[in-house]
Motif scaffolding. Structure first.
Motif, PDB file in Angstrom:
ATOM      1  N   TYR A  56       0.815  -1.216   0.000  1.00 13.43           N
ATOM      2  CA  TYR A  56       0.000   0.000   0.000  1.00 13.43           C
ATOM      3  C   TYR A  56       0.850   1.267   0.000  1.00 13.43           C
ATOM      4  N   GLN A  57       2.145   1.117   0.140  1.00 16.16           N
ATOM      5  CA  GLN A  57       3.012   2.284   0.005  1.00 16.16           C
ATOM      6  C   GLN A  57       3.424   2.498  -1.451  1.00 16.16           C
ATOM      7  N   PHE A  58       3.773   1.415  -2.148  1.00 12.26           N
ATOM      8  CA  PHE A  58       4.350   1.556  -3.482  1.00 12.26           C
ATOM      9  C   PHE A  58       3.437   1.100  -4.624  1.00 12.26           C
ATOM     10  N   SER A  59       2.707  -0.006  -4.445  1.00 14.61           N
ATOM     11  CA  SER A  59       1.951  -0.568  -5.563  1.00 14.61           C
ATOM     12  C   SER A  59       0.572   0.044  -5.716  1.00 14.61           C
ATOM     13  N   GLU A  60      -0.095   0.262  -4.621  1.00 13.43           N
ATOM     14  CA  GLU A  60      -1.430   0.885  -4.646  1.00 13.43           C
ATOM     15  C   GLU A  60      -1.454   1.912  -3.520  1.00 13.43           C
ATOM     16  N   PRO A  61      -0.791   3.063  -3.723  1.00 15.94           N
ATOM     17  CA  PRO A  61      -0.518   3.992  -2.627  1.00 15.94           C
ATOM     18  C   PRO A  61      -1.749   4.393  -1.821  1.00 15.94           C
ATOM     19  N   ASN A  62      -1.664   4.150  -0.528  1.00 11.54           N
ATOM     20  CA  ASN A  62      -2.709   4.537   0.418  1.00 11.54           C
ATOM     21  C   ASN A  62      -2.020   4.714   1.761  1.00 11.54           C
ATOM     22  N   PHE A  63      -1.781   5.964   2.130  1.00  9.77           N
ATOM     23  CA  PHE A  63      -0.982   6.242   3.331  1.00  9.77           C
ATOM     24  C   PHE A  63      -1.593   5.627   4.573  1.00  9.77           C
ATOM     25  N   GLU A  64      -2.907   5.792   4.751  1.00  7.55           N
ATOM     26  CA  GLU A  64      -3.550   5.313   5.972  1.00  7.55           C
ATOM     27  C   GLU A  64      -3.391   3.803   6.127  1.00  7.55           C
ATOM     28  N   LYS A  65      -3.661   3.056   5.059  1.00  8.01           N
ATOM     29  CA  LYS A  65      -3.552   1.593   5.131  1.00  8.01           C
ATOM     30  C   LYS A  65      -2.105   1.158   5.333  1.00  8.01           C
ATOM     31  N   SER A  66      -1.210   1.769   4.580  1.00  8.86           N
ATOM     32  CA  SER A  66       0.201   1.407   4.686  1.00  8.86           C
ATOM     33  C   SER A  66       0.732   1.705   6.079  1.00  8.86           C
ATOM     34  N   HIS A  67       0.419   2.880   6.580  1.00 11.21           N
ATOM     35  CA  HIS A  67       0.891   3.296   7.901  1.00 11.21           C
ATOM     36  C   HIS A  67       0.360   2.355   8.974  1.00 11.21           C
ATOM     37  N   ALA A  68      -0.924   1.985   8.870  1.00  9.48           N
ATOM     38  CA  ALA A  68      -1.520   1.087   9.860  1.00  9.48           C
ATOM     39  C   ALA A  68      -0.860  -0.289   9.828  1.00  9.48           C
ATOM     40  N   LEU A  69      -0.563  -0.782   8.646  1.00  7.21           N
ATOM     41  CA  LEU A  69       0.075  -2.100   8.522  1.00  7.21           C
ATOM     42  C   LEU A  69       1.498  -2.081   9.058  1.00  7.21           C
ATOM     43  N   PHE A  70       2.230  -1.014   8.782  1.00  6.90           N
ATOM     44  CA  PHE A  70       3.582  -0.897   9.334  1.00  6.90           C
ATOM     45  C   PHE A  70       3.543  -0.821  10.862  1.00  6.90           C
ATOM     46  N   LEU A  71       2.545  -0.116  11.392  1.00 10.11           N
ATOM     47  CA  LEU A  71       2.407  -0.036  12.851  1.00 10.11           C
ATOM     48  C   LEU A  71       2.069  -1.391  13.446  1.00 10.11           C
ATOM     49  N   LYS A  72       1.226  -2.154  12.750  1.00 12.93           N
ATOM     50  CA  LYS A  72       0.911  -3.508  13.213  1.00 12.93           C
ATOM     51  C   LYS A  72       2.184  -4.351  13.233  1.00 12.93           C
TER      52      LYS A  72
END
Length: 743
Positions: free
Chosen positions: A413-429
């Motif tokens: 979700y950071q590079f392929s289908e950019p979505n900051f909220e989803k990417s950030h949440a997954l990294f935090l998980k």
């Protein structure tokens, strides 16, 4: 005389005090030495029992006997006037003081040893809290499950080379427990962060935010295997369970199964039938295949080119022994992917290697979470994004404790289908599961930096440098962060001055670029020579040689012809598929458009025909569009559309000019959108502060059509002036001078 005075006269109180302090020290010493000497489980309780029994005996002895110059005598036989209990009392005083001093030293050591982890733990706890409040309902954190950390088992073998096996056994136990949804398991990186750190179990558990700790030791001698394991209640230090297993090496799976089953039983978790089955699932049933697999996982973790090559060999050996070892297949696929990022490889080479490897597992429903994650990464690279999401979600349903899964899903979700909220949440998980993982914290830095959240980004950069102050990746990233934008060249210089950073081309590459910005060609050349001693990413080497040659050309140290000959020699000397970009640029610089076209078609025979455009091929595809238009040839509209889609994705991925505007300016210039290219460059170099890539603005053939535009030339002049001013200010405060070389 009262009883109290008589007890005092006979030194009973002093003997009792000395005994208690001595007993406490003995218990502490035995407890500390127990896991390291592999002592029998009965040693600690038996020692405690004997010391407890000895206390009243010592007090009675002090009452009944007295030490005299003639030896030990019964107290009632000694006249009070001849008694020397006051002398003995003084000796006991000194003894008590000595033992108390030792106790104070011991307590101080335990309280303050390795205090650098305190700040790390505090920051990591903030990550956990942020994760809890940020994760979406699709990724809930269950607050009612129990939690455990599996610490690295101590290698008690005489052979240090067996370290991979003790680490691997610990990791396998961790992986088995992580499949159980009722247990939160601290990830491998964070648990292993405390390896060889002499810290109290309770303190480690607090830092990892877990209620239980599993620790142990492994002794391997030939075919014999001895494994000791113990489960500890973290808050009390109470041993819930312990056992010692003496088996043949072939029984390694039996040991793993018995330990994991015992842990589940002690944690009082009720498992369904399918969950019971997961406890005894292994990638292979052959001990030798498992041994090679563990070795592969051991090497894979460091991400250095040499260790990644060793990991490939180990996984391949495992598959030669058991071709159906699914975990080894997944490990091999993941290692190929990491080689495309950290070694002399590429995304195309990765896909070529893993396509046949993963094909037998693409339609299976009973894959492990590890395999589904590997497949998801494969589909992500081939731009089959719906498939990629499907397999990432499958993996989540199978193992919600798998930190790498959430890390890679976040990258999707950071590079392929950019979505900051989803990417950030997954990294935090991922960070919640693995708060001491360097690479996860680096990704949190990157995503915040990409989105202009500078304060948050710098917090993560500080945290990862506290966790791993000498690691190459984060120091290279910090160096790049501080010098390119001119944010803090003095901090950049401090990083360069550190002698303890682990060597890698990542460091040398950024040091080279910073030294060129400083006009210090001598030191820049030294960094290239250092990089050549590494097993390196050779495309960067050629690119750096090209940049060095451009710098010398700009200073009049070499002429145009010599520069081209020098760079082409390096292209031949250090072959890599990415070198095509440099070859094409040199051809375009000399107006050899037909030759440039042939170079591209030779390396990319399907250029313009493929349905999927890999990210690594976008730039050369834009070059091909530029060349076709220069030759007045028709351009494949589908190819233009794929490049434009990539540009849209990069614009969505980052709103920070420092991250993407130079790349976007190149692409816009090549696909004939000059005004947009100029807007990007003006924002980056004139309105902002950016000190990288200035020589390419000045000389690159890819910007040739813009050089007739006064606005472009003003951007170049402004960028050069700002760089010279920045450099001058830096040298005035640092009080050093640059060096020059002529090759």
């Amino acid at each position: 005389m009262t009883v109290f005075k008589e007890l005092k006269r006979r030194n009973v109180f002093k003997v009792a005090t000395a005994y208690l302090i001595t007993a406490w020290l003995i218990i502490q010493i035995v407890t500390v030495l127990d896991p390291h000497l592999n002592l029998p489980q009965w040693i600690v309780p038996v020692t405690f029992t004997f010391l407890l029994i000895g206390f009243p005996i010592s007090c009675l002895f002090a009452w009944a006997f007295e030490l005299t110059p003639e030896g030990l005598k019964r107290s009632k036989e000694i006249d009070h006037q001849e008694s020397i209990t006051h002398v003995t009392g003084r000796k006991l005083d000194f003894m008590v003081i000595g033992f108390m001093a030792i106790a104070v030293i011991f307590l101080t050591y335990e309280a303050y040893f390795d205090t650098d982890t305190d700040n790390v733990a505090e920051a990591s706890n903030l990550i956990v809290k942020e994760a809890s409040s940020t994760l979406t309902s699709e990724m809930p954190l269950n607050e009612h499950i129990t939690s455990i950390a599996v610490l690295p088992f101590v290698n008690m073998s005489n052979d240090p080379e067996q370290e991979y096996f003790s680490d691997g056994l610990s990791e396998e136990l961790l992986n088995v427990l992580s499949r159980i949804k009722q247990i939160k398991v601290a990830a491998r990186t964070s648990s292993f962060f405390f390896k060889n750190k002499n810290m109290d179990i309770k303190e480690i558990a607090e830092k990892l935010d877990v209620e239980h700790v599993l620790e142990g030791s492994v002794r391997r001698s030939g075919t014999k295997l001895r494994v000791t394991a113990q489960l500890i209640q973290a808050d009390s230090g109470y041993h819930l369970w312990s056992a010692t297993y003496d088996y043949e090496f072939e029984d390694i799976f039996k040991i793993q199964d018995e330990i994991s089953e015992a842990v589940v039983e002690q944690l009082k978790i009720t498992l369904l039938n399918d969950q019971l089955a997961t406890l005894t699932e292994h990638g292979t049933k052959i001990a030798a295949a498992q041994d090679s697999y563990l070795k592969g996982r051991y090497y894979m973790r460091s991400r250095t080119p040499e260790d990644l090559k060793n990991a490939v060999s180990a996984f391949q050996q495992s598959l030669r022994i058991d071709s159906h070892n699914q975990l080894a297949v997944s490990g091999l696929a993941d290692t190929y992917y990491l080689q495309s990022l950290y070694s002399n490889s590429s995304e195309r080479i990765y896909l070529k290697k893993v396509t046949n490897l993963l094909t037998p597992y693409l339609e299976l429903l009973n894959n492990s979470a590890e395999m589904d994650t590997s497949i998801a990464a494969y589909y992500q690279s081939t731009k089959q994004l719906d498939k990629s999401i499907e397999f990432y979600q499958r993996a989540v349903s199978k193992n919600s404790n798998y930190a790498q899964l959430f890390h890679w899903f976040g990258s999707f979700y950071q590079f392929s289908e950019p979505n900051f909220e989803k990417s950030h949440a997954l990294f935090l998980k991922a960070a919640n599961l693995d708060p001491y993982s360097e690479i996860i914290l680096i990704n949190l830095f990157v995503i915040n930096y990409f989105n202009g959240r500078i304060i948050e980004a710098e917090n993560y950069l500080r945290l990862v440098n506290e966790i791993a102050p000498n690691a190459s990746h984060n120091n290279a990233l910090a160096l790049k962060y501080y010098w390119r934008s001119g944010r803090d060249w003095h901090k950049a210089q401090q990083i360069l001055n550190k002698q303890t950073i682990k060597s890698s081309q990542l460091n040398y590459d950024q040091a080279f670029n910073f030294y060129l910005a400083l006009d210090d060609l001598d030191r820049a050349n030294v960094e290239i020579e250092k990089a050549l001693k590494q097993e390196n990413y050779q495309a960067n080497i050629v690119f750096n040689y090209y940049l060095m040659a451009l710098t010398q050309y700009d200073k009049g140290l070499i002429n145009d012809k010599n520069m081209d000959a020098f760079v082409l020699k390096k292209v031949i000397q250090y072959p890599h598929s990415d070198n095509i970009t440099i070859e094409v640029e040199l051809a375009l610089k000399n107006k050899q458009f037909v030759n440039a076209k042939h170079l591209i078609k030779k390396s990319y025979p399907q250029m313009g025909l493929a349905d999927v455009l890999l990210d690594q091929d976008v730039f050369i595809s834009a070059c091909y569009i530029f060349i076709k238009r220069a030759l007045n040839e028709d351009v494949n509209e589908h190819l233009i559309k794929m490049v434009e889609n990539y540009i849209l994705r990069v614009e969505k991925m980052s709103n920070n000019p420092e991250v993407s505007y130079l790349e976007l300016a190149y692409l816009k210039a090549l696909i004939n959108e000059p005004e947009q290219a100029l807007t990007y460059l003006d924002t980056l170099y004139v309105k902002g502060d950016y000190y990288d890539g200035i020589l390419f603005l000045k000389y690159s053939a890819f910007f040739a059509d813009l050089r007739a535009n006064p606005k472009f030339n003003n951007i170049v002049d402004t960028a050069e002036q700002k760089l010279m001013l920045k450099r001058s200010q830096f040298y005035q405060t640092e009080k050093i001078k640059p060096n020059y070389i002529i090759q």
